[in-house]
Enzyme design. Structure first.
Site, mmCIF file in Angstrom:
data_model
loop_
_atom_site.group_PDB
_atom_site.id
_atom_site.type_symbol
_atom_site.label_atom_id
_atom_site.label_comp_id
_atom_site.label_asym_id
_atom_site.label_seq_id
_atom_site.Cartn_x
_atom_site.Cartn_y
_atom_site.Cartn_z
ATOM 1 N N GLY A 50 46.111 55.777 48.175
ATOM 2 C CA GLY A 50 46.636 55.745 49.226
ATOM 3 C C GLY A 50 46.528 53.465 49.460
ATOM 4 O O GLY A 50 47.735 53.439 49.662
ATOM 5 N N CYS A 82 44.317 54.612 42.360
ATOM 6 C CA CYS A 82 44.555 52.946 42.151
ATOM 7 C C CYS A 82 43.930 53.011 44.533
ATOM 8 O O CYS A 82 43.128 52.147 43.978
ATOM 9 C CB CYS A 82 46.326 54.180 43.152
ATOM 10 S SG CYS A 82 47.150 52.813 43.504
ATOM 11 N N ARG A 111 45.358 43.953 43.952
ATOM 12 C CA ARG A 111 45.498 44.726 44.798
ATOM 13 C C ARG A 111 47.582 44.218 44.651
ATOM 14 O O ARG A 111 46.755 43.105 44.054
ATOM 15 C CB ARG A 111 45.236 44.657 46.470
ATOM 16 C CG ARG A 111 44.146 44.901 46.777
ATOM 17 C CD ARG A 111 43.367 45.264 47.848
ATOM 18 N NE ARG A 111 44.440 45.997 48.428
ATOM 19 C CZ ARG A 111 45.224 45.813 49.810
ATOM 20 N NH1 ARG A 111 45.234 44.918 50.909
ATOM 21 N NH2 ARG A 111 45.564 46.646 50.531
ATOM 22 N N ILE A 140 52.349 53.198 42.012
ATOM 23 C CA ILE A 140 52.655 52.978 43.104
ATOM 24 C C ILE A 140 51.798 51.849 44.236
ATOM 25 O O ILE A 140 50.959 51.922 44.218
ATOM 26 C CB ILE A 140 52.337 54.103 44.426
ATOM 27 C CG1 ILE A 140 52.672 55.690 43.331
ATOM 28 C CG2 ILE A 140 53.256 54.224 45.489
ATOM 29 C CD1 ILE A 140 52.767 56.539 43.435
ATOM 30 N N HIS A 177 48.369 57.171 39.460
ATOM 31 C CA HIS A 177 48.486 58.259 39.856
ATOM 32 C C HIS A 177 48.426 59.794 38.974
ATOM 33 O O HIS A 177 49.620 60.181 39.219
ATOM 34 C CB HIS A 177 48.860 58.860 41.171
ATOM 35 C CG HIS A 177 49.276 57.617 42.065
ATOM 36 N ND1 HIS A 177 48.222 58.255 43.600
ATOM 37 C CD2 HIS A 177 49.257 56.158 41.991
ATOM 38 C CE1 HIS A 177 48.114 56.918 44.176
ATOM 39 N NE2 HIS A 177 48.478 56.097 43.387
ATOM 40 N N GLU A 179 47.555 62.683 38.814
ATOM 41 C CA GLU A 179 47.511 63.990 40.560
ATOM 42 C C GLU A 179 49.751 63.986 40.166
ATOM 43 O O GLU A 179 49.369 65.392 41.264
ATOM 44 C CB GLU A 179 46.715 63.941 41.270
ATOM 45 C CG GLU A 179 47.583 62.881 42.463
ATOM 46 C CD GLU A 179 46.817 61.273 41.799
ATOM 47 O OE1 GLU A 179 46.683 61.092 41.081
ATOM 48 O OE2 GLU A 179 47.274 60.872 42.845
#
Ligand code: GLN
Length: 198
Positions: A50, A82, A111, A140, A177, A179
């Site tokens: 996120g 992430c 980051r 992402i 990610h 997931e």
């Protein structure tokens, strides 16, 4: 026989639903965690991807920073993807003003390390450490692990050597990610740790 492990997903912001879905498919009882009382019920925790500066602010607002540090220090397994990896890092580069982390992983994480041109991409990563075919990973606006201290271990790297997966005792973090790409092996690896302590 013991029941299903109670596994939390830190549910302030980010791809909470995707992690909850993956964990349920793998047989966990999922608890959405926002408050200390919910944290107290779970045997392990996933911190989703996120926006780490937002997750940080909400973690502190909800009085969760110290409870989380305490559970980590006493062995609760945690998997961060992430932004979740950023939350677990002891040191970050490119932090938002005042941004803090929960910490626990002896690493420095940079980051948004892939820059504007390639903020999001998919690739395959050698996964022999997971015992099988390469894993398909979605990045992402992903961070990179720029430094691994002596207490942590890099266990997943891109072909060019950049580190995208780290572990330290009960903690695991990945830049990508799994997931969102249907890759189950990292959640299984995390759940094996949870079952060992549940
Ligand atoms: N760029 C985000 C951050 O710094 C992380 C992105 C993600 O979790 N997909 O928090």
């Amino acid at each position: 026989m013991a029941g299903s492990p109670q596994v939390g997903v830190l549910a302030y912001q980010g791809d909470v639903r995707e992690h909850a879905h993956m964990l349920s498919l793998l047989g966990a009882d999922v608890v959405l965690v926002r408050h200390p009382a919910e944290l107290a019920r779970v045997d392990g925790l996933v911190i989703p991807g996120g926006e780490s500066s937002v997750i940080d602010k909400l973690t502190r607002m909800f009085g969760m920073l110290h409870p989380l540090r305490e559970r980590i220090a006493t062995g609760m397994p945690v998997y961060g993807t992430c932004a979740g990896l950023i939350m677990l890092a002891d040191r970050i580069e490119g932090a938002a003003p005042g941004q803090q982390t929960i910490g626990g992983l002896d690493v420095t994480v940079q980051r948004n390390a892939f820059g504007a041109q390639a903020e999001s991409f998919e690739t395959t990563i050698d996964a022999s450490v997971l015992g099988g075919a390469p894993l398909h990973a979605a990045f992402i606006r992903a961070p990179i692990v720029s430094e691994v201290g002596p207490a942590a271990t890099a266990f997943l790297t891109l072909d060019d050597g950049r580190i995208v997966g780290v572990e330290q005792g009960n903690l695991m973090g990945t830049s990508f990610h799994p997931e969102v790409s249907g890759e189950t092996r990292l959640h299984e690896r995390f759940l094996a740790r949870v079952r060992a302590v549940a």
